[in-house]
Design a protein around this motif. Structure first.
Motif, mmCIF file in Angstrom:
data_model
loop_
_atom_site.group_PDB
_atom_site.id
_atom_site.type_symbol
_atom_site.label_atom_id
_atom_site.label_comp_id
_atom_site.label_asym_id
_atom_site.label_seq_id
_atom_site.Cartn_x
_atom_site.Cartn_y
_atom_site.Cartn_z
ATOM 1 N N GLU A 197 -6.253 -0.453 -6.833
ATOM 2 C CA GLU A 197 -6.211 0.688 -5.912
ATOM 3 C C GLU A 197 -5.570 1.907 -6.561
ATOM 4 O O GLU A 197 -5.904 3.048 -6.238
ATOM 5 N N HIS A 198 -4.640 1.666 -7.482
ATOM 6 C CA HIS A 198 -3.910 2.773 -8.114
ATOM 7 C C HIS A 198 -4.372 3.008 -9.551
ATOM 8 O O HIS A 198 -3.640 3.596 -10.360
ATOM 9 N N GLN A 199 -5.584 2.522 -9.858
ATOM 10 C CA GLN A 199 -6.210 2.759 -11.167
ATOM 11 C C GLN A 199 -5.315 2.330 -12.338
ATOM 12 O O GLN A 199 -5.219 3.009 -13.372
ATOM 13 N N ILE A 200 -4.628 1.223 -12.186
ATOM 14 C CA ILE A 200 -3.831 0.670 -13.281
ATOM 15 C C ILE A 200 -4.735 -0.275 -14.063
ATOM 16 O O ILE A 200 -5.213 -1.277 -13.521
ATOM 17 N N ASP A 201 -4.965 0.024 -15.284
ATOM 18 C CA ASP A 201 -5.894 -0.749 -16.099
ATOM 19 C C ASP A 201 -5.180 -1.966 -16.669
ATOM 20 O O ASP A 201 -4.369 -1.850 -17.604
ATOM 21 N N THR A 202 -5.462 -3.131 -16.093
ATOM 22 C CA THR A 202 -4.784 -4.361 -16.542
ATOM 23 C C THR A 202 -5.361 -4.889 -17.849
ATOM 24 O O THR A 202 -4.894 -5.911 -18.366
ATOM 25 N N ASP A 225 -2.729 -7.674 -7.955
ATOM 26 C CA ASP A 225 -3.850 -7.244 -8.779
ATOM 27 C C ASP A 225 -4.716 -6.238 -8.018
ATOM 28 O O ASP A 225 -5.177 -5.238 -8.577
ATOM 29 N N GLY A 226 -4.919 -6.506 -6.714
ATOM 30 C CA GLY A 226 -5.667 -5.559 -5.888
ATOM 31 C C GLY A 226 -4.948 -4.232 -5.766
ATOM 32 O O GLY A 226 -5.574 -3.167 -5.782
ATOM 33 N N LEU A 256 -6.549 -4.689 0.007
ATOM 34 C CA LEU A 256 -5.635 -5.672 -0.590
ATOM 35 C C LEU A 256 -5.811 -7.037 0.060
ATOM 36 O O LEU A 256 -5.772 -8.078 -0.603
ATOM 37 N N VAL A 257 -5.988 -7.031 1.377
ATOM 38 C CA VAL A 257 -6.236 -8.291 2.074
ATOM 39 C C VAL A 257 -7.607 -8.832 1.695
ATOM 40 O O VAL A 257 -7.778 -10.031 1.432
ATOM 41 N N ASP A 258 -8.585 -7.939 1.647
ATOM 42 C CA ASP A 258 -9.947 -8.364 1.336
ATOM 43 C C ASP A 258 -10.038 -9.003 -0.047
ATOM 44 O O ASP A 258 -10.750 -9.999 -0.246
ATOM 45 N N THR A 259 -9.323 -8.428 -1.019
ATOM 46 C CA THR A 259 -9.360 -8.952 -2.382
ATOM 47 C C THR A 259 -9.025 -10.431 -2.402
ATOM 48 O O THR A 259 -9.668 -11.227 -3.089
ATOM 49 N N ASP A 285 0.820 -1.210 0.000
ATOM 50 C CA ASP A 285 0.000 0.000 0.000
ATOM 51 C C ASP A 285 0.857 1.264 0.000
ATOM 52 O O ASP A 285 0.430 2.316 -0.466
ATOM 53 N N LYS A 286 2.073 1.144 0.516
ATOM 54 C CA LYS A 286 2.973 2.310 0.555
ATOM 55 C C LYS A 286 3.574 2.626 -0.812
ATOM 56 O O LYS A 286 4.098 3.717 -1.024
#
Length: 721
Positions: free
Chosen positions: A680-685, A675-676, A635-638, A557-558
């Motif tokens: 979170e950072h709006q990276i379109d995979t 992937d989560g 991220l954990v929840d994903t 997350d950092k």
């Protein structure tokens, strides 16, 4: 809360005035009436008959003054006590309101958190609601406890006032005479009544209904005052206190269910008097009491064939109240160890006794866990390694057995509860807080001081037995809880070859920048082997794995969304290596269970449910707590919610074990978490650039997985160089 307490002092002044009036009347009576009968001017039979009555009248005036002055003093004491308690209650309410709560006039605690429909349907808001519910419950209990103390004090004042105006000399020939022995000290009045009831119970007599109703709050109220508590215990003595304890155990365990609650409450109050009386190790009472306890600690209060020793009863009493001073807990632990070293079989259990601790040392350690500073002090080997308590308990002690008659022989077996108290004490000593409640999530980045880190390090070293490390059943979960709060250290130990970690592995800790941010250091192979031993308990493994996952999520997350592979290689590489070690541990446990297919599947399923269950328990919040942001939580929840949803669709243990395998596989876990992070950072995979970026990050984690997994596997099988 709004009562005018100054009325008590007004009443006290009037009673004081009445006392002076009685003293004035007595003086006048003695000089103008009584003197005639004693100065020789009046003689004969009438004089002989009158003189005793004159003396009684004079004594009654003196007793009336004594009684009035006692009432005045009691009222002043009551005013001071009520004012202090009301101030404390107001402070508790004010603190609750500072923490965002509302407290109504009747003491009901409510939350100020928003409850609109949008908030209630926000997934992240469920964690907020859980925190708010815990906070409300905590502060409501604090307010309830203070109100109970206030109520007990009110009962105590009423009892003292009633006792002060009672006729204490029924043989003086004067019905309802004034009380020449009226007690004006509130604490002493309560202590004397407590002693009377305690002696009656100790002597095998039953309390009448009024006394049985009075005793619980009276014992509780006395326990609020150190001097009153010391007076009660000094009068009873350690011997009498233990006899009273044994008597209460019998009454509480009898068939009289209607009175069981009252006797339990009396035991709690009596334990509270021990807590209050021993709170000051410098008081004259303390050493005298400790010395007396040493003398009766090994005294047999039972029979030759069914012994019950003093320390067993006394520690059983202590378990009714967990708030004891650090010095008393440590001193008592020292004394019990000294006693059992003289007779290593003294605590053998011949038959269970309700309310009595068959192993007083282990049960004392359980009590000690409620005072983390005391637990750390007792178990910390010290910078010079002079304190051997931890080594004695984990290596040298001959733990008590349960004796039973077998066919033609006397058999001895392990107590199924053995080392339960030790486990809790280690958790408290190594973390600096009381043991976690079931389901609570350890804080993986918690801070520790040198003493706590030494306890954690030495626990690992004492438990390590190489590739065959086995950790006693009742140590697994609490030690895992403690170790999970060192995840910032274990993460680095499992994933890197850190010179500082290696250099300080024997010492047990290091402070890299001298700021007090102490890190625990231990050999990598020893850590891995002990973690494997702990993991026989699926909940213990679940606690460790969950903490590692939380920490990785925090580190991910950092990272900013535009982070390059090179700039984040350390974070991703360490995470991959650490999860590689966890995979090796999980695989080793599974291999051991292959001959028991169901046991293996059951273990995996329980691990998964432990991890999923942890989601509903928010991480602790505080200045030293793990700062777990919303992004890290997602991220954990994903990862974990995907596992939970798959398991909900299956009720079969074997199927759920396979699901657990799938999601706990490091490759799948890391892929889902990265992937989560991308989302979170709006990276379109869906784009080639976004897809390649995420794949690059995932590969970076996986590249170190193999090395972490290989080292851990070799540590567990002994195949390394």
């Amino acid at each position: 809360m709004t009562t005018d307490l100054s009325l008590l002092t007004t009443a006290a002044a009037k009673w004081e005035s009445a006392a002076k009036d009685f003293e004035g009347v007595q003086k006048t009576y003695d000089s103008q009436v009584k003197s005639i009968g004693y100065d020789g001017s009046w003689t004969g039979e009438a004089n002989l008959q009158a003189r005793p009555n004159m003396q009684k009248t004079s004594d009654q005036y003196a007793a009336a003054a004594k009684e009035a002055r006692a009432v005045a003093t009691l009222l002043r004491d009551a005013q001071a006590q009520f004012t202090e308690l009301r101030g404390k209650l107001k402070s508790v309410v004010a603190e609750a309101e500072k923490n965002g709560l509302k407290v109504s006039e009747d003491g009901t605690v409510s939350s100020t958190a928003p409850t609109d429909r949008a908030a209630l349907h926000d997934p992240d808001y469920q964690a907020v609601l859980a925190r708010e519910a815990n906070k409300r419950a905590d502060w409501a209990q604090k307010i309830t406890d203070m109100v109970k103390v206030f109520d007990d004090a009110d009962h105590g004042v009423r009892m003292a006032l009633t006792a002060a105006v009672q006729d204490t000399d029924i043989l003086d020939g004067i019905p309802n005479s004034f009380n020449a022995k009226a007690e004006g000290d509130l604490e002493k009045a309560e202590a004397k009544e407590t002693i009377r009831l305690a002696q009656k119970l100790k002597d095998g007599k039953k309390l009448d209904p009024d006394e049985l109703a009075e005793a619980p709050w009276l014992f509780r109220d006395v326990a609020q005052d150190k001097k009153a508590s010391q007076l009660v215990l000094a009068t009873m003595g350690p011997d009498g206190t233990i006899e009273l304890t044994n008597r209460l155990n019998g009454l509480a365990g009898s068939g009289d269910k209607s009175h069981r609650e009252a006797y339990d409450a009396i035991q709690s109050g009596l334990a509270g008097t021990v807590s209050a009386a021993t709170s000051d190790p410098k008081s004259p009472f303390y050493e005298k009491w400790r010395d007396g306890l040493r003398k009766v600690g090994t005294k047999n209060f039972g029979s030759k064939t069914d012994p019950v020793y003093g320390y067993q009863s006394f520690v059983g009493l202590m378990e009714h109240n967990k708030r004891y001073g650090k010095q008393f807990l440590n001193d008592l632990g020292d004394d019990i160890i000294a006693a059992e070293k003289k007779d290593k079989d003294i605590w053998t259990q011949w038959r269970p006794h309700p309310g009595i601790s068959s192993d007083p040392l282990d049960h004392l350690l359980g009590v000690m866990s409620a005072n983390p500073d005391a637990a750390t002090s007792f178990l910390d080997p010290g910078a010079e390694g002079k304190n051997d308590h931890l080594g004695y308990l984990l290596k040298d002690r001959r733990w008590p057995k349960v004796a039973m008659n077998g066919p033609g022989a006397l058999l001895a077996q392990d107590d199924p509860t053995t080392k339960a108290g030790l486990g809790l004490a280690i958790e408290a000593a190594a973390t600096g807080h009381a043991p976690l409640a079931d389901g609570a999530r350890p804080s993986p980045e918690a801070r520790h001081n040198e003493a706590q880190a030494r306890v954690m390090h030495d626990t690992i070293e004492f438990l390590d037995q190489g590739t065959s490390t086995e950790v006693p059943t009742n140590l697994r979960r609490p030690v895992a809880n403690a170790l999970a709060e060192y995840t910032v250290d274990t993460h680095n130990i499992l994933s890197t070859v850190n010179p500082d970690m290696i250099r300080n592995a024997e010492r047990g800790y290091w402070d890299p920048d001298g700021t007090g941010k102490v890190h625990m250091a231990v050999r990598r192979d020893h850590l891995t082997q002990v973690m494997r031993g702990l993991s026989e308990d699926p909940d213990a493994y679940g606690a460790l794995h969950s903490a590692e996952t939380d920490y990785i999520a925090r580190e991910l997350d950092k990272l900013p969304g535009d982070a390059t592979r090179d700039s984040i290689s350390s974070t991703l590489g360490k995470s991959g290596a650490a999860l590689g070690a966890y995979s090796a541990i999980r695989e080793d446990v599974s291999n051991d269970h292959r001959s028991q297919a169901y046991a293996n599947a059951d273990w995996k399923t329980k691990v998964a449910y432990h991890i999923i269950g942890g989601l509903v328990t928010p991480l602790p919040v505080g200045p030293e707590a793990f700062r777990f942001g919303d992004g890290a939580q997602r991220l954990v929840d994903t990862w974990a919610f995907s596992m939970a949803n798959d398991m909900k669709a299956h009720a079969d243990t074997k199927a759920n074990a396979e699901i657990s395998d799938h999601y706990l596989d490091a490759t799948n876990q890391m892929t889902l978490m990265v992937d989560g992070w991308a989302k979170e950072h709006q990276i379109d995979t869906r784009t080639d650039a976004g897809k390649k970026h995420v794949e690059s990050l995932t590969l970076q984690m996986l590249s170190n997985f193999t090395s972490g997994n290989k080292f851990a596997s070799e540590s567990l099988t002994g195949t390394g160089n």
